[in-house]
Design an enzyme around this catalytic site. Sequence first.
Site, PDB file in Angstrom:
ATOM      1  N   GLN A 106      62.118   3.394  40.440  1.00  0.00           N
ATOM      2  CA  GLN A 106      61.322   4.399  41.138  1.00  0.00           C
ATOM      3  C   GLN A 106      62.136   5.677  41.302  1.00  0.00           C
ATOM      4  OE1 GLN A 106      60.977   3.609  45.353  1.00  0.00           O
ATOM      5  NE2 GLN A 106      58.852   4.243  45.393  1.00  0.00           N
ATOM      6  N   GLY A 107      61.681   6.768  40.706  1.00  0.00           N
ATOM      7  CA  GLY A 107      62.385   8.036  40.847  1.00  0.00           C
ATOM      8  C   GLY A 107      61.740   8.889  41.919  1.00  0.00           C
ATOM      9  N   TYR A 108      62.116   8.641  43.151  1.00  0.00           N
ATOM     10  CA  TYR A 108      61.500   9.349  44.282  1.00  0.00           C
ATOM     11  C   TYR A 108      62.525  10.223  45.006  1.00  0.00           C
ATOM     12  CZ  TYR A 108      56.814   7.206  44.562  1.00  0.00           C
ATOM     13  OH  TYR A 108      55.514   6.842  44.342  1.00  0.00           O
ATOM     14  N   SER A 109      63.444   9.573  45.740  1.00  0.00           N
ATOM     15  CA  SER A 109      64.344  10.321  46.626  1.00  0.00           C
ATOM     16  C   SER A 109      65.295  11.195  45.837  1.00  0.00           C
ATOM     17  CB  SER A 109      65.174   9.356  47.470  1.00  0.00           C
ATOM     18  OG  SER A 109      64.358   8.625  48.331  1.00  0.00           O
TER      19      SER A 109
ATOM     20  N   SER B 116      67.021   2.140  42.806  1.00  0.00           N
ATOM     21  CA  SER B 116      67.420   0.745  42.654  1.00  0.00           C
ATOM     22  C   SER B 116      66.976   0.270  41.281  1.00  0.00           C
ATOM     23  CB  SER B 116      66.810  -0.125  43.757  1.00  0.00           C
ATOM     24  OG  SER B 116      65.467   0.182  43.939  1.00  0.00           O
TER      25      SER B 116
ATOM     26  N   GLU C  33      54.211  -0.170  48.320  1.00  0.00           N
ATOM     27  CA  GLU C  33      55.620  -0.450  48.610  1.00  0.00           C
ATOM     28  C   GLU C  33      55.768  -0.936  50.050  1.00  0.00           C
ATOM     29  OE1 GLU C  33      58.393   2.826  48.203  1.00  0.00           O
ATOM     30  OE2 GLU C  33      60.076   1.425  48.273  1.00  0.00           O
TER      31      GLU C  33
ATOM     32  N   SER D 178      61.678   5.539  56.161  1.00  0.00           N
ATOM     33  CA  SER D 178      62.470   4.856  57.187  1.00  0.00           C
ATOM     34  C   SER D 178      61.598   4.448  58.375  1.00  0.00           C
ATOM     35  CB  SER D 178      63.575   5.796  57.679  1.00  0.00           C
ATOM     36  OG  SER D 178      62.977   6.858  58.407  1.00  0.00           O
TER      37      SER D 178
END
Lengths: 405, 365
Positions: free
Chosen positions: A127-130, A162, A245, A377
Amino acid sequence: MDLTLTPKHRALREEVDAFIAAHRGAAPRPGGGRKRPDRKALDWQALLLEHGYFARTIPREYGGFGAPHDVIELAIIADAFSRAGISPGIHNQGISMLVPTLLEVGTEEQKRRWIGPTIRGETIWCQGYSEPGSGSDLAAAQTRAVVEDGHFVINGQKIWTSSAHFADMMFLLCRTEPDKSKHAGLSYLLLPMSAPGIEVRPLRTMTGRAEFNETFFTDVRVPVDQIVMGRGDGWHVANVTLKYERMLLGDPNKLQQRLEAIRRMMEQPGADGARLLDRAEWRDRLLRLQGEVIAARNHNMRLLTETAEGVDSGLGRFIVKYHGTMLAHRLASLALDVMGSTGLLYEPQGEVAEDDPATTWQIDYMYDIGLIIGGGSSNIQKNIIGERGLGLPREPKAAVPAGRN
Amino acid sequence: MRFGLTEDQGLFGRSLRGFLADRLPLDALRRLAETGTGFDAELWRGLGELGLHGLLVPEEHGGAGLGMLDAALAAEALGYHAAPAPFAAALVMAVQAFRSAGDAEQQRQWLPRIAQGQARIGLGFAGLAGQTGRAALRLEGGRLSGALDGLMDGGEATHFLAYLPDGRAALIEAGAPGVTATLRRSVDRTRALVDLDLAGAAPVALLQSSNDPLAAARRVRDAGRVMLAADTLGAAQNMLDRAVAYAKERVQFGRVIGSFQGVKYMCADMATMLEPCRAMVWYAAYAQDAVPEEAAMVAAHAKAHLAEVGREVARLATEVHGGMGFTDLLGLHHQFKRITFDRQVLGGPERCRHDAAVAQGWVAA
């Protein structure tokens, strides 16, 4: 409320129990979503898919079992595997997040192409998010993609990716419309990790392992049709994925698996011959958590029913990630206490081999904090619960100091 | 198959809450709570008109013949509005007692009287549920003697159903010779406890038809535990709703306080704890009728878990209100005390969890 098991349901329960009894020797241990599935895990996955114990309601044309949606069937299957303490199949980001996203908003072609290999465990996604500058503030992503001769050309950096070091594919949130507002300028692309210009650097965590990575993009080219929905729809798609998710991260079946594993440990006589389950103070700790796991599982059944009936659960859904990840961490905490000093022995086996139980619990105990932070979070979850669930007003924006934005 | 309420159940819950909201504005609640008896004749009559008295009584005996989940929805509504009305013992546990251990004649005689609101039965269960207090009753030559503390719904009861240590239950008339019933006002002024002292009282009925009287008694206990869990769910939901409403209107530092993350997170934490409890109570209630092998375990867990969550919500919701939460003016304390009461009767959380362990065979009773 009607949870009556029809003869069909009773037959299914017997069938699943018989399946588990016959095949349990072939089952990998539960968990393992942090590693590339090995041969044993892939064979087990194929067996589960064949019997409809995995991807049961995904249409056959996409590689699933094609059964009609039946909450009780899913509960029977999940319950049988957690009671037996064996793997209910692979749960990774591709399976639990991308596949439902494609089912919800993907094109027919995308569903046919990606869902099958993903649920078989053959295609691993990350997953390319943050980004370093956009964590909780995900929509501030700065990784850019510009269109040149039929391709998106991507430049930028992602973090906390990850599985990127063994993944085949990535779903990527990036800025394609820099002239539009923050949320309207994003797109959701699918790209192979083998594309030239991608560099993956491991990010070692407190577990001593590198479950996460930093991923760098230098002129990475992706055909323009590798996009989910349209240009500028990335924030919408990303939130569809986040919805799944968060459900994955709060999965009550995982909680039940952990509870059962702890109970089995507490039933084993210790060095003094006594069982912790016979001691009131230990038993009460386990029972407290059992009550919470029951509530989480009942709540999940309610959500599944609402989903099947097309009802948006709103608040009921927003709490799942925060509730589930905190409870998971408390379960791991009890497991460490049950093991005591023998549970301190810590020898992670790296990327492929199975870890021993003590090491696994120690990793879970630490990694759970990562899960409490990741996927939005706990504080972000509490904003969502408070604002979208309870209708409380947003925090007013404070001025950003000069020179920082 | 579905995990949720039917349309009828949703409607029933809403109409009962509407009725109670109408009948129990704060000034009325405050007035009714002054007596501390947990009873008001007019409210009782109104609840009867809504069908609450005979909710669980089979249709052949003049009731509605509904199930434990319907009763839990009623308990939740009563808890939400802190209604001073006998329910858990008088209308649920007593009916369950007659149905599980009364003979045909006893059921024919008493169930219609419960359904008509004529027999209001206080019920004492002390020892068998792990409630504290005296629990030493003996039956000799058909006469009942000894002491039993902490009967529920006993404030203006017409009868008392007193459980013996062996699981049989004796029904006695409130004013009969040899019966001394002492009303004890509790911290929850919407519900009282009654201490019974008996000196050779003659029961009007002895419920002993079950093959396994202790098992029958435990089913009555479990039904009561589910009702108390539902009552706490309602009371805690009320406190959360009011905390959220207050956080949206109270202004400090030029902002509504609900925009401060400190306050918002207290509300989010309450919602996160409480929301799964709803499904838990539904399932625990449903299991009493439909999943006998799990009924005792989930009733005990629901009672214990709601007690823990209720206590947290009671504190946090009061805190969100600041000093006002601590006053009598807002009346938030009625629900606070309701939660306090529910926790201790029919066994506190530690006892309930122990019973859950017993029900699963983890440990001997």
